[in-house]
Motif scaffolding. Structure first.
Motif, mmCIF file in Angstrom:
data_model
loop_
_atom_site.group_PDB
_atom_site.id
_atom_site.type_symbol
_atom_site.label_atom_id
_atom_site.label_comp_id
_atom_site.label_asym_id
_atom_site.label_seq_id
_atom_site.Cartn_x
_atom_site.Cartn_y
_atom_site.Cartn_z
ATOM 1 N N THR A 221 9.309 15.428 -7.014
ATOM 2 C CA THR A 221 9.932 15.056 -5.738
ATOM 3 C C THR A 221 8.853 14.777 -4.693
ATOM 4 N N LEU A 222 9.056 13.721 -3.936
ATOM 5 C CA LEU A 222 8.184 13.411 -2.807
ATOM 6 C C LEU A 222 9.071 13.055 -1.623
ATOM 7 N N TYR A 223 8.880 13.761 -0.512
ATOM 8 C CA TYR A 223 9.662 13.463 0.685
ATOM 9 C C TYR A 223 9.037 12.286 1.431
ATOM 10 N N CYS A 224 9.898 11.483 2.030
ATOM 11 C CA CYS A 224 9.436 10.344 2.832
ATOM 12 C C CYS A 224 10.210 10.337 4.132
ATOM 13 N N LEU A 225 9.489 10.284 5.246
ATOM 14 C CA LEU A 225 10.122 10.315 6.560
ATOM 15 C C LEU A 225 10.660 8.925 6.903
ATOM 16 N N GLY A 226 11.951 8.728 6.711
ATOM 17 C CA GLY A 226 12.586 7.434 6.930
ATOM 18 C C GLY A 226 12.442 6.550 5.695
ATOM 19 N N ASP A 227 13.215 5.466 5.648
ATOM 20 C CA ASP A 227 13.134 4.537 4.524
ATOM 21 C C ASP A 227 11.712 4.027 4.363
ATOM 22 N N ILE A 228 11.169 4.122 3.163
ATOM 23 C CA ILE A 228 9.794 3.703 2.927
ATOM 24 C C ILE A 228 9.610 2.227 3.212
ATOM 25 N N VAL A 229 10.674 1.458 3.051
ATOM 26 C CA VAL A 229 10.657 0.030 3.336
ATOM 27 C C VAL A 229 12.080 -0.352 3.721
ATOM 28 N N HIS A 230 12.240 -1.339 4.587
ATOM 29 C CA HIS A 230 13.574 -1.746 5.010
ATOM 30 C C HIS A 230 14.199 -2.681 3.977
ATOM 31 N N PHE B 278 0.830 -1.200 0.000
ATOM 32 C CA PHE B 278 0.000 0.000 0.000
ATOM 33 C C PHE B 278 0.867 1.254 0.000
ATOM 34 N N ALA B 279 1.910 1.275 0.834
ATOM 35 C CA ALA B 279 2.794 2.439 0.928
ATOM 36 C C ALA B 279 3.569 2.654 -0.374
ATOM 37 N N ILE B 280 4.071 1.588 -0.962
ATOM 38 C CA ILE B 280 4.805 1.686 -2.228
ATOM 39 C C ILE B 280 3.892 2.223 -3.329
ATOM 40 N N GLN B 281 2.652 1.716 -3.367
ATOM 41 C CA GLN B 281 1.717 2.153 -4.396
ATOM 42 C C GLN B 281 1.374 3.633 -4.235
ATOM 43 N N MET B 282 1.203 4.077 -2.991
ATOM 44 C CA MET B 282 0.902 5.488 -2.756
ATOM 45 C C MET B 282 2.061 6.368 -3.195
ATOM 46 N N ALA B 283 3.289 5.919 -2.938
ATOM 47 C CA ALA B 283 4.465 6.685 -3.366
ATOM 48 C C ALA B 283 4.534 6.761 -4.889
ATOM 49 N N GLU B 284 4.311 5.636 -5.556
ATOM 50 C CA GLU B 284 4.372 5.618 -7.015
ATOM 51 C C GLU B 284 3.267 6.472 -7.635
ATOM 52 N N ASP B 285 2.084 6.453 -7.030
ATOM 53 C CA ASP B 285 0.984 7.272 -7.530
ATOM 54 C C ASP B 285 1.323 8.761 -7.445
ATOM 55 N N GLU B 286 1.923 9.182 -6.335
ATOM 56 C CA GLU B 286 2.302 10.581 -6.177
ATOM 57 C C GLU B 286 3.424 10.960 -7.137
ATOM 58 N N LEU B 287 4.407 10.073 -7.293
ATOM 59 C CA LEU B 287 5.558 10.368 -8.147
ATOM 60 C C LEU B 287 5.195 10.377 -9.624
ATOM 61 N N ALA B 288 4.019 9.867 -9.953
ATOM 62 C CA ALA B 288 3.569 9.895 -11.344
ATOM 63 C C ALA B 288 3.297 11.329 -11.800
ATOM 64 N N HIS B 289 3.021 12.227 -10.827
ATOM 65 C CA HIS B 289 2.769 13.621 -11.199
ATOM 66 C C HIS B 289 3.536 14.616 -10.322
ATOM 67 N N GLU B 290 4.500 14.134 -9.535
ATOM 68 C CA GLU B 290 5.345 15.002 -8.718
ATOM 69 C C GLU B 290 6.810 14.661 -9.001
ATOM 70 N N ALA C 13 0.485 6.744 4.611
ATOM 71 C CA ALA C 13 0.447 5.336 4.180
ATOM 72 C C ALA C 13 0.630 4.396 5.371
ATOM 73 N N SER C 14 0.286 4.874 6.559
ATOM 74 C CA SER C 14 0.399 4.019 7.746
ATOM 75 C C SER C 14 -0.428 2.751 7.555
ATOM 76 N N CYS C 15 0.148 1.619 7.903
ATOM 77 C CA CYS C 15 -0.554 0.345 7.778
ATOM 78 C C CYS C 15 -1.781 0.343 8.696
ATOM 79 N N PRO C 16 -2.939 -0.093 8.210
ATOM 80 C CA PRO C 16 -4.139 -0.151 9.054
ATOM 81 C C PRO C 16 -3.952 -1.005 10.309
ATOM 82 N N VAL C 17 -3.153 -2.060 10.198
ATOM 83 C CA VAL C 17 -2.891 -2.917 11.358
ATOM 84 C C VAL C 17 -2.122 -2.137 12.422
#
Length: 293
Positions: free
Chosen positions: A31-40, A17-29, A94-98
């Motif tokens: 630069t997108l800032y991300c607080l910490g590594d989006i994934v380890h 979900f987080a990766i998809q949200m980042a890719e969706d934003e980067l499709a029209h931006e 993109a916080s995980c619902p869990v």
């Protein structure tokens, strides 16, 4: 030599979900800032960096104004949202619902414990992003434990409420639960004042028995994961228990040809933060070794 990728490995829902949200934003931006590594996973972070994802830390966040910032699946403490309001930051959450549900549970338990002189204990990795978000729900007053020695921080004469980081080992959580119960009994306390909550994500815990079975089906196991991944460390320990010829790699460049000597079957698996494309690259490299043998 047959090389098989575990169909149950790869991204969990929260990471995907987080990766998809980042890719969706980067499709029209640009630069997108991300607080910490989006994934380890270093390889995936580098891929998204090439598309315009800029990883920042908390100090850099404080200097940002009037821009978009992605909150990754691990979640954030309340002070991050307060800072965003002050600096006019648009949060792409993109916080995980869990994780969000667990944050609410921890906040509710903390409020209740305040009226009962109780303590919130979190079984998790100190400094981990998710743990920071969870302790933030308690005003950073929760006690974080990873080892038996960490239990010395707890007053066993007072009520204890235990939660777990969602990506920790199930076996590790129940071992910690047992240790706490033993300490309470030794201190003459009442077990009724101990509330243990197995808050491990089932997408993580269900992979443990699946991986155990997968590990027994192959001569060699290659586990692909970022070295920062808490989930990766936990799942690799499961694989090692069932297959002595198990190896941990971040990518295909770390493979050693001698690992596959005499092997007829190789299994590739990974953490909830491991992308399928990376496991496929590892598969291609192993298959090339097999053609040379």
């Amino acid at each position: 030599m047959q090389v098989t990728i575990d169909k149950n490995s790869g991204y969990c829902f929260g990471v995907e979900f987080a990766i998809q949200m980042a890719e969706d934003e980067l499709a029209h931006e640009e630069t997108l800032y991300c607080l910490g590594d989006i994934v380890h996973n270093r390889m995936e972070v580098e891929r998204l960096h090439q598309r315009g994802l800029c990883i920042i830390d908390r100090e850099q966040l404080a200097d940002l104004h009037d821009c978009k910032v992605l909150i990754r699946a691990h979640g954030e403490p309340p002070e991050t949202y307060a800072l965003a309001l002050r600096n006019n930051l648009e949060l792409i959450d993109a916080s995980c619902p869990v994780v969000l549900k667990l944050q609410n549970r921890v906040k509710h338990a903390f409020d209740l414990s305040q009226r009962q002189d109780g303590q919130i204990v979190i079984y998790g990795q100190p400094g981990h992003a998710e743990v920071a978000g969870l302790t933030g729900q308690t005003g950073n007053r929760a006690i974080i434990v990873m080892t038996e020695a960490d239990l010395d921080q707890i007053d066993f004469a007072r009520p204890v409420t235990l939660f777990s980081q969602t990506t920790k080992s199930t076996a590790g959580f129940y071992k910690m639960k047992g240790l706490i119960e033993a300490r309470i009994a030794a201190a003459g306390g009442a077990l009724e004042s101990f509330d243990a909550n197995d808050s491990i994500c089932r997408q993580v815990s269900n992979r443990e028995p699946q991986l155990a079975k997968f590990a027994t089906l192959h001569d060699v196991i290659i586990f692909v994961s970022g070295r920062k991944s808490s989930n990766g460390k936990a799942l690799f320990s499961v694989v090692q228990q069932f297959n002595a010829r198990s190896y941990f790699v971040e990518n295909e460049t770390e493979l050693e040809d001698e690992w596959f000597a005499g092997a007829q079957s190789v299994g590739i698996c990974g953490a909830t933060s491991t992308p399928l494309w990376l496991m496929q690259q590892v598969q291609a490299r192993i298959e090339a070794v097999g053609e040379l043998v």
